[in-house]
Scaffold this motif. Structure first.
Motif, short mmCIF file in Angstrom:
data_model
loop_
_atom_site.label_atom_id
_atom_site.label_comp_id
_atom_site.label_asym_id
_atom_site.label_seq_id
_atom_site.Cartn_x
_atom_site.Cartn_y
_atom_site.Cartn_z
N SER A 3 0.81 -1.22 0.00
CA SER A 3 0.00 0.00 0.00
C SER A 3 0.84 1.27 0.00
CB SER A 3 -0.92 0.00 1.23
OG SER A 3 -0.16 0.02 2.42
N LEU A 4 2.16 1.13 0.01
CA LEU A 4 3.03 2.30 0.07
C LEU A 4 2.83 3.24 -1.12
CD1 LEU A 4 5.23 3.70 1.70
CD2 LEU A 4 6.94 2.38 0.43
N PRO A 5 2.83 2.75 -2.37
CA PRO A 5 2.57 3.67 -3.50
C PRO A 5 1.21 4.36 -3.40
CG PRO A 5 3.46 1.59 -4.29
CD PRO A 5 3.13 1.39 -2.84
N HIS A 6 0.20 3.64 -2.91
CA HIS A 6 -1.13 4.23 -2.76
C HIS A 6 -1.11 5.39 -1.77
CE1 HIS A 6 -5.46 4.54 -2.32
NE2 HIS A 6 -5.32 4.38 -1.01
N HIS A 7 -0.39 5.23 -0.67
CA HIS A 7 -0.28 6.30 0.33
C HIS A 7 0.47 7.50 -0.24
CE1 HIS A 7 -2.09 4.55 3.88
NE2 HIS A 7 -1.47 3.42 3.64
N PHE A 8 1.51 7.24 -1.03
CA PHE A 8 2.26 8.34 -1.64
C PHE A 8 1.37 9.14 -2.59
CE2 PHE A 8 6.37 6.47 -0.32
CZ PHE A 8 7.02 7.63 0.03
N VAL A 41 11.38 23.38 -3.74
CA VAL A 41 10.93 22.11 -4.33
C VAL A 41 11.41 20.94 -3.49
CG1 VAL A 41 11.16 20.59 -6.32
CG2 VAL A 41 10.77 23.04 -6.67
N VAL A 42 12.67 20.99 -3.09
CA VAL A 42 13.21 19.91 -2.23
C VAL A 42 12.44 19.85 -0.91
CG1 VAL A 42 15.24 19.14 -0.94
CG2 VAL A 42 15.49 19.98 -3.28
N GLY A 43 12.12 21.02 -0.35
CA GLY A 43 11.37 21.05 0.90
C GLY A 43 10.00 20.43 0.77
N PHE A 44 9.30 20.74 -0.34
CA PHE A 44 7.97 20.16 -0.56
C PHE A 44 8.07 18.64 -0.73
CE2 PHE A 44 6.20 24.42 -1.85
CZ PHE A 44 5.21 24.43 -0.88
N ILE A 45 9.09 18.18 -1.40
CA ILE A 45 9.27 16.74 -1.58
C ILE A 45 9.48 16.06 -0.23
CG2 ILE A 45 10.80 14.96 -2.53
CD1 ILE A 45 11.25 16.81 -4.93
N LEU A 46 10.28 16.68 0.62
CA LEU A 46 10.51 16.12 1.96
C LEU A 46 9.23 16.11 2.80
CD1 LEU A 46 13.99 17.73 2.82
CD2 LEU A 46 13.52 15.37 2.12
N VAL A 47 8.43 17.19 2.66
CA VAL A 47 7.15 17.22 3.36
C VAL A 47 6.24 16.11 2.86
CG1 VAL A 47 5.03 18.55 3.65
CG2 VAL A 47 7.23 19.68 3.91
N TRP A 48 6.21 15.92 1.56
CA TRP A 48 5.39 14.86 0.96
C TRP A 48 5.80 13.49 1.49
CZ3 TRP A 48 6.65 12.74 -4.51
CH2 TRP A 48 5.73 11.74 -4.86
N ILE A 49 7.11 13.22 1.49
CA ILE A 49 7.59 11.93 1.98
C ILE A 49 7.30 11.76 3.48
CG2 ILE A 49 9.66 10.53 2.34
CD1 ILE A 49 10.83 11.83 -0.18
N GLY A 50 7.56 12.83 4.24
CA GLY A 50 7.35 12.76 5.68
C GLY A 50 5.90 12.52 6.06
N LEU A 51 4.98 13.22 5.40
CA LEU A 51 3.56 13.04 5.67
C LEU A 51 3.09 11.64 5.31
CD1 LEU A 51 1.99 16.44 4.51
CD2 LEU A 51 2.17 15.57 6.85
N THR A 52 3.63 11.12 4.22
CA THR A 52 3.25 9.76 3.81
C THR A 52 3.64 8.74 4.87
OG1 THR A 52 3.54 10.36 1.48
CG2 THR A 52 3.49 8.01 2.02
N PHE A 53 4.87 8.81 5.33
CA PHE A 53 5.32 7.85 6.34
C PHE A 53 4.63 8.09 7.68
CE2 PHE A 53 8.96 7.24 3.43
CZ PHE A 53 8.94 5.85 3.37
N LEU A 54 4.29 9.35 7.97
CA LEU A 54 3.55 9.64 9.19
C LEU A 54 2.18 8.96 9.17
CD1 LEU A 54 3.07 11.19 11.85
CD2 LEU A 54 2.21 13.08 10.45
N ILE A 55 1.46 9.08 8.06
CA ILE A 55 0.14 8.47 7.94
C ILE A 55 0.24 6.95 8.07
CG2 ILE A 55 -1.79 8.07 6.36
CD1 ILE A 55 -1.28 10.91 5.28
N ILE A 56 1.24 6.37 7.43
CA ILE A 56 1.42 4.91 7.53
C ILE A 56 1.71 4.51 8.97
CG2 ILE A 56 2.89 2.99 6.82
CD1 ILE A 56 3.30 4.41 4.16
N GLY A 57 2.56 5.29 9.64
CA GLY A 57 2.87 5.00 11.04
C GLY A 57 1.66 5.08 11.95
#
Length: 248
Positions: A3-8, A41-57
């Motif tokens: 489900s990781l791609p779906h969360h991303f 742009v790098v900051g937004f990408i990091l936010v995107w990745i961080g939020l995804t892993f937060l939701i999964i956690g």
């Protein structure tokens, strides 16, 4: 991991409107170039990745953990007489400690405390404000757990609490009122809300006669209300102490 791609993808579509609005206003309305575009742009990408892993956690750990803890704390091993509200004292103790711990770890509260310290010229201490807000949340969550156990109507507590807040506001310095009210909002963020919600839903599911829909929610309201009281009380105590100090 399936489900990781779906969360991303879900997180990307959730963040995209914010990015679009900022870029449209900056370029289309303000007619300004975007400064440090690569860094943003790098900051937004990091936010995107961080939020995804937060939701999964949250889905994989925090929500199940809250339900498990609520079930264990209301088991017959700890609650000898389920009909008596005071038999659930371990629930209230745990709720208070988890409310305090999650609030101390809340990054939004740390950010507000740092800014309050800077703006006030050091009068408002970062650690003192964080601890004060955390104590308010701890008391609120413990009282909210008591409400779930007893089944008392939520509006009794909320209306009574805001009446007390209005009284405190009348006697508090104007310079601290806005910060105190904001303190209630910053506690309901990414760390505190999931754990408190899981605790409330788990607790209402584990106690006979409680409905998760009507009784499980409401703890977040306590987490927002009681920090206002604690911050106003803290400032009033400090002002009282400083007022009497020269006379000692």
């Amino acid at each position: 991991m399936m489900s990781l791609p779906h969360h991303f993808v879900e997180t990307f579509w959730a963040v995209l409107p914010i990015i679009a609005i900022l870029f449209i206003f900056q370029v289309g309305i303000l007619k300004q170039k975007i400064p440090h575009l690569q860094r943003i742009v790098v900051g937004f990408i990091l936010v995107w990745i961080g939020l995804t892993f937060l939701i999964i956690g949250l889905e994989k750990a925090l929500f199940p953990l809250g339900k498990i803890m609520a079930t264990q704390l209301t088991s017959s091993d700890l609650v000898s007489n389920p009909k008596n509200w005071y038999a659930y004292y371990w629930v209230y103790i745990f709720a208070g400690f988890i409310g305090f711990a999650t609030t101390i770890a809340e990054p939004s509260l740390l950010a507000v405390a740092i800014k309050a310290n800077q703006v006030s010229g050091g009068f408002i201490k970062v650690k003192a404000l964080r601890v004060t807000v955390a104590i308010g949340v701890a008391i609120g969550i413990a009282l909210g757990s008591f409400r779930i156990v007893t089944g008392l109507p939520l509006h009794y507590f909320i209306i009574g609490g805001y009446i007390l807040v209005l009284i405190q506001t009348y006697f508090s310095p104007k310079s601290i009122i806005a910060l105190a009210y904001d303190a209630g909002g910053v506690t309901t963020s990414i760390v505190t809300v999931p754990i408190i919600a899981a605790l409330g839903l788990g607790l209402s599911s584990a106690i006979d006669g409680r409905n998760p829909l009507t009784d499980g929610f409401g703890l977040i309201a306590f987490a927002s209300l009681f920090p206002i009281m604690s911050v106003l009380a803290y400032v009033q105590i400090i002002n009282f102490y400083n007022h009497d100090k020269p006379n000692q």
